[in-house]
Enzyme design. Structure first.
Site, PDB file in Angstrom:
ATOM      1  N   CYS A 163       0.800  -1.224   0.000  1.00 33.50           N
ATOM      2  CA  CYS A 163       0.000   0.000   0.000  1.00 33.50           C
ATOM      3  C   CYS A 163       0.836   1.279   0.000  1.00 33.50           C
ATOM      4  CB  CYS A 163      -0.966  -0.010   1.184  1.00 33.50           C
ATOM      5  SG  CYS A 163      -2.143  -1.382   1.113  1.00 33.50           S
ATOM      6  N   HIS A 180      -2.869   6.868   2.970  1.00 30.31           N
ATOM      7  CA  HIS A 180      -3.374   5.555   2.580  1.00 30.31           C
ATOM      8  C   HIS A 180      -4.694   5.315   3.304  1.00 30.31           C
ATOM      9  CE1 HIS A 180      -3.981   1.398   1.899  1.00 30.31           C
ATOM     10  NE2 HIS A 180      -3.597   1.021   3.109  1.00 30.31           N
ATOM     11  N   ASN A 208     -10.389   0.108   1.196  1.00 34.55           N
ATOM     12  CA  ASN A 208      -8.938   0.118   1.030  1.00 34.55           C
ATOM     13  C   ASN A 208      -8.628  -0.389  -0.376  1.00 34.55           C
ATOM     14  OD1 ASN A 208      -6.199  -0.485   1.004  1.00 34.55           O
ATOM     15  ND2 ASN A 208      -6.188  -1.394   3.050  1.00 34.55           N
TER      16      ASN A 208
END
Length: 336
Positions: free
Chosen positions: A124, A263, A293
């Site tokens: 990520c 993030h 996500n």
């Protein structure tokens, strides 16, 4: 333009010239996930702050999502594929083990054979890792780069695992980098990692350590496995300290930050990060409630939405923060 060593054509300052994103049309609701995961819709919202996510169509792979986002970024920048000298794609869910998603996306876009293309895998943190890498290339060589973050995590989730299936969605985001006016550029970046925590989030099988077999399939080892409590502890304990060090090294104070793009691990964590980082004057941008996500896509998707909404004005300072499996950390400061 091909990438080579040397300083001919070097760029004095590199900036973001355009942004783009692509979110698949299929919406995944909490109602759809709750039953198989053995939880309630209220539990999902309370734990994650996520209400919906997106799922790629059966005929859409990561490179397709990457290509769509890249086209949007090129259009926003007013450039063509032939203007691009470098394509870097950040992903941990590629179409296949090889070749690179970047090569496939460059082909979809019609980039010339002189375009360099490769992937980076920093989970990520991948997009900011790729953007930092591209900036260094352009400072040495000049030209323009496409930096893409794209992931299709819904293909790697166990529908009965409440720790993971409620978090992830699919998507892609991209930016075009190129020569920028002094003062309106990428100001600083920093990449870090701690391999001691490599096992906090993994897809155990399918690689060289555990090749695909009937046994790995039966054990569900091709699904994402994550220790959410350890991830939360790492982020809470380490990210504030690392960001404070990064800002000090870059000559900035927390109060100088106008916008915070992080993030999107989950919506609750995104909101808590503002207080943890001490950026009291910053506007926090969040897309996790509606997209979940999206892995390496979460930072560029969120940045694109903020830019297209007109939320970020010229001259403002954007702090981008990412963290992910590996364990990896990446930070970037941009003067818009």
């Amino acid at each position: 333009m091909s990438i080579s060593t040397g300083t001919q054509g070097a760029t004095a300052a590199v900036g973001i010239l355009g942004t783009g994103a692509y979110l698949p049309s299929q919406v995944i609701t909490n109602e759809e996930l709750a039953g198989p995961a053995g939880v309630t819709e209220e539990w999902i919202v309370g734990k994650t702050g996520i209400h919906t996510r997106r799922r790629a169509k059966p005929d859409e792979a990561t490179s397709d999502l990457a290509g769509y986002a890249a086209r949007a970024a090129l259009e926003d920048a007013g450039l063509r594929a032939s203007d691009i000298s470098l394509v870097i794609a950040a992903t941990s869910t590629p179409d296949m083990l090889g070749p690179a998603v970047a090569c496939q996306a460059a082909d979809q876009l019609g980039c010339p054979v002189t375009t360099a293309a490769f992937d980076v895998h920093a989970a990520c943190s991948g997009f900011l890792t790729a953007m930092t890498t591209a900036e260094k290339f352009l400072l040495a060589t000049g030209g323009h780069a496409l930096v893409i973050g794209a992931d299709t995590y819904t293909r790697f989730l166990d529908p009965t695992d409440r720790r993971t299936v409620v978090l992830w969605g699919d998507g892609a985001g991209a930016v075009v980098l190129g020569p920028a006016a002094q003062g309106h550029e990428l100001l600083a970046s920093k990449l870090l990692s701690d391999g001691a925590d490599f096992d906090v989030a993994t897809i155990p099988a399918g690689g060289s350590r555990l090749p695909t077999s009937l046994e790995t399939l039966e054990r569900g080892q091709h699904f994402v496995s994550m220790d959410g409590r350890r991830v939360s502890a790492i982020v809470t304990e380490r990210v504030p300290v690392l960001v404070a060090e990064f800002l000090k090294e870059s000559g900035f104070a927390a109060e100088d930050i106008t916008h915070l793009v992080t993030h999107q691990a989950n919506a609750n964590l995104v909101q808590n990060l503002k207080g943890m980082l001490g950026v009291a004057n910053a506007r926090v941008h969040a897309t996790a409630p509606k997209y979940g996500n999206t892995g390496s896509a979460s930072v560029p998707v969120t940045l694109d939405e903020a830019a297209r909404d007109g939320a970020i004005q010229a001259g403002e300072t954007v702090l981008m923060v990412a963290f992910g499996a590996g364990f990896t950390f990446a930070f970037s400061l941009v003067r818009w």
